[in-house]
Write a protein that holds these residues in place. Sequence first.
Motif, mmCIF file in Angstrom:
data_model
loop_
_atom_site.group_PDB
_atom_site.id
_atom_site.type_symbol
_atom_site.label_atom_id
_atom_site.label_comp_id
_atom_site.label_asym_id
_atom_site.label_seq_id
_atom_site.Cartn_x
_atom_site.Cartn_y
_atom_site.Cartn_z
ATOM 1 N N GLU A 381 0.853 -1.193 0.000
ATOM 2 C CA GLU A 381 0.000 0.000 0.000
ATOM 3 C C GLU A 381 0.891 1.246 0.000
ATOM 4 O O GLU A 381 1.958 1.255 0.623
ATOM 5 C CB GLU A 381 -0.867 -0.008 1.261
ATOM 6 C CG GLU A 381 -1.507 1.336 1.582
ATOM 7 C CD GLU A 381 -2.289 1.330 2.887
ATOM 8 O OE1 GLU A 381 -3.495 1.545 2.839
ATOM 9 O OE2 GLU A 381 -1.661 1.131 3.964
ATOM 10 N N LEU A 383 0.655 4.945 1.354
ATOM 11 C CA LEU A 383 -0.110 5.878 2.170
ATOM 12 C C LEU A 383 0.561 7.238 2.088
ATOM 13 O O LEU A 383 1.769 7.345 2.264
ATOM 14 C CB LEU A 383 -0.133 5.394 3.623
ATOM 15 C CG LEU A 383 -0.829 6.311 4.626
ATOM 16 C CD1 LEU A 383 -2.328 6.388 4.368
ATOM 17 C CD2 LEU A 383 -0.563 5.837 6.062
ATOM 18 N N ASP A 568 -2.925 5.015 -2.306
ATOM 19 C CA ASP A 568 -4.136 4.278 -1.974
ATOM 20 C C ASP A 568 -4.975 5.006 -0.938
ATOM 21 O O ASP A 568 -6.197 5.028 -1.022
ATOM 22 C CB ASP A 568 -3.765 2.894 -1.431
ATOM 23 C CG ASP A 568 -2.947 2.113 -2.439
ATOM 24 O OD1 ASP A 568 -3.523 1.683 -3.448
ATOM 25 O OD2 ASP A 568 -1.715 1.968 -2.243
ATOM 26 N N ARG A 569 -4.274 5.558 0.067
ATOM 27 C CA ARG A 569 -4.994 6.267 1.105
ATOM 28 C C ARG A 569 -4.219 7.515 1.479
ATOM 29 O O ARG A 569 -3.029 7.618 1.207
ATOM 30 C CB ARG A 569 -5.143 5.396 2.362
ATOM 31 C CG ARG A 569 -6.191 4.288 2.225
ATOM 32 C CD ARG A 569 -6.383 3.569 3.545
ATOM 33 N NE ARG A 569 -5.132 3.122 4.118
ATOM 34 C CZ ARG A 569 -4.738 3.397 5.358
ATOM 35 N NH1 ARG A 569 -5.486 4.135 6.161
ATOM 36 N NH2 ARG A 569 -3.593 2.935 5.808
ATOM 37 N N GLU A 581 -8.713 11.328 7.107
ATOM 38 C CA GLU A 581 -8.079 10.115 6.612
ATOM 39 C C GLU A 581 -9.043 9.446 5.654
ATOM 40 O O GLU A 581 -10.250 9.443 5.891
ATOM 41 C CB GLU A 581 -7.760 9.166 7.775
ATOM 42 C CG GLU A 581 -7.202 7.844 7.330
ATOM 43 C CD GLU A 581 -6.587 7.047 8.478
ATOM 44 O OE1 GLU A 581 -6.834 7.406 9.646
ATOM 45 O OE2 GLU A 581 -5.867 6.090 8.193
ATOM 46 N N GLY A 582 -8.544 8.914 4.543
ATOM 47 C CA GLY A 582 -9.453 8.217 3.644
ATOM 48 C C GLY A 582 -8.886 8.085 2.251
ATOM 49 O O GLY A 582 -7.682 8.267 2.032
ATOM 50 N N LEU A 583 -9.775 7.782 1.304
ATOM 51 C CA LEU A 583 -9.358 7.673 -0.089
ATOM 52 C C LEU A 583 -9.037 9.069 -0.609
ATOM 53 O O LEU A 583 -9.605 10.055 -0.141
ATOM 54 C CB LEU A 583 -10.479 7.049 -0.920
ATOM 55 C CG LEU A 583 -10.886 5.636 -0.490
ATOM 56 C CD1 LEU A 583 -12.100 5.162 -1.275
ATOM 57 C CD2 LEU A 583 -9.714 4.676 -0.677
#
Length: 603
Positions: A381, A383, A568-569, A581-583
């Motif tokens: 991932e 981030l 991704d995030r 926080e999120g997409l």
Amino acid sequence: MKKGLLVFILLLAVAPWVVPPFYVTLLNYIGLYGLVALGLMLLTGVGGLTSFGQAAFVGLGAYTTAALSTGVIELPAAFAWSQHSPWIALAAGLLLTLAVALILGALTLRLSGHYLPLGTIAWGISLYYMFGTFERLGGQTGMSGIPPISVFGYQLTTANQMYYLIWVFALVAALTTQNLLDSRQGRAIRALKGGVVMAEAMGVNTARSRMVIFVIAALQACASGWLYAHLQRFVNPSPFSLQYGIDYLFMAVVGGAGQVWGAFLGAGVITVLKQWLQDLLPSLLGRTGNFEMIVFGALLVLLLQRSRSGLWGLLARLAAKVLPKRTVQRAPPTPVASADPLPRRAMPPRGEVVLQARAVTRRFGGLVANNAMDLTVHAGEILALIGPNGAGKSTMFNQLSGVDTPTSGEVLFRGQAITGRDSRDIARLGLSRSFQHVRLMPEMSVLENVAIGAHLRGSRGVLASAWRLDRAEEKRLLAEAAVQVERVGLKEHMYADAGSLALGQQRTLEIARALASDPSLLLLDEPAAGLRLQEKQALGELLRKLRGEGMAILLVEHDMDFVMGLVDRVVVMDFGQKIAEGLPDEVQKNPAVLEAYLGGVDE
Ligand code: ADP
Ligand code: MG
């Protein structure tokens, strides 16, 4: 360079036959002083640790052999057979010096800034006075009647006979030091000048590296003292005073800080210059006096003004101008051949929690730079950690990578608590990072800089490196570094000085360096800053590929376009706190985020 060395050795070998005895004596002293300056070159020039106390280690070597070989100090009966052997005395001197250096090093190397040089002055003076204090060691008068050294039953009594022994020692010391610098251990030592933070984050034990060069410098000085005692066949305390300690430092600095042969150049130039001025000035001025010291001081100041890298640096620049380019240009040190690739760490299964921060708080006095930050990064991932300048992103990176310790809260890496652990221990577990403000060694090649990152993947020690027993491993380390250099697209700069790269490329170099450690988590602090569009796209491709291999990537980035298409995030910080926080799409529309970005000026 190899040819130059052969010519140098050849000249040294024939010198005693063609030059008058006076010059042989001078060359003897240059060899002896050069040996001490060599250690200082390593300690001060390469490692950045200034010592004024080296003369005391010379004294240890000289006094040990004087006391043992003359029988002033008697060995216990079991060792009586070895009493008068200079060679046993050398071993004893080296052991004693090792012990003293370890103790003094443990006490003083921790000191920072000007306290370290002051510390070396302090023990330099105390050892000097110790030599003159013991009645048995002859007090201020010293000891005479030191026997000559025998080599294969052949006694070395004259200056010409000692000459070869002195220069064999000097050359062996120079070559092993050269070898050491050109190795994994050597890179760890050279990285000291780049600051503790970078070296430790790459897994280098900087305290150990400092001790290593301190001990080597002390042992080389001790060997010089041993040779000196058998050349003079007499010792008294005066040549081991602070004054000589200062002279040695001058030799190392004048010759060329950080250059093995510079140490001998410095020793040569200073020895000859002093001699010459001593003869010349009184006849010129028609009076006697220590004029040479005055002129000498002035010359030194002038030289250091002109060239911080000493005479060697000056000559190198001259050579670069005068000689055809091909001969001066740095050839690829060891052309990186294909080698057995180094073993790789098993990547964590995709989706596994690799890094978890729980309520991490970092206070700087009244300022809360990180306030109860939670973060989770999974394998496979990317981030992004974003937020206005001063939000606390870099501080967060420091808490995660062990560069700094949280005031409170907890960090887990692959399930293990790493809060408060040394960054090099965390690096060993598989976390590697780049720095927002690049931390690299500008005078080392791109390849060597990247190889620092692979430090923990090798194991050969200092002795193995000095004697070239590390070549198989070294080849693998460099091959790995070359792979990473190529991977980030810096192949054509492989052998260029890192300092010659554009800033954006220097950041890219730091990514390659981080990758060379074979991490499972990569922390990148603003890797795209300063990159051109094409380079950014290439970086994006690389990060996607790494993610595809299962790597976890945590990224601080300002460039929204770059982040949004890639990650991704997203975690958004402001004033040390997580505000969203999120997409990527969700976060972009979040009112709190918009507010933070409109409120604070970006970049
Ligand atoms: P960012 O990387 O998000 O731009 P930083 O983490 O560098 O922000 O800084 C966050 C805040 O912490 C800033 O106000 C900064 O001045 C402060 N800060 C960072 N490091 C230190 C430090 N070592 N001592 C004191 N204040 C610091
Ligand atoms: Mg920052």
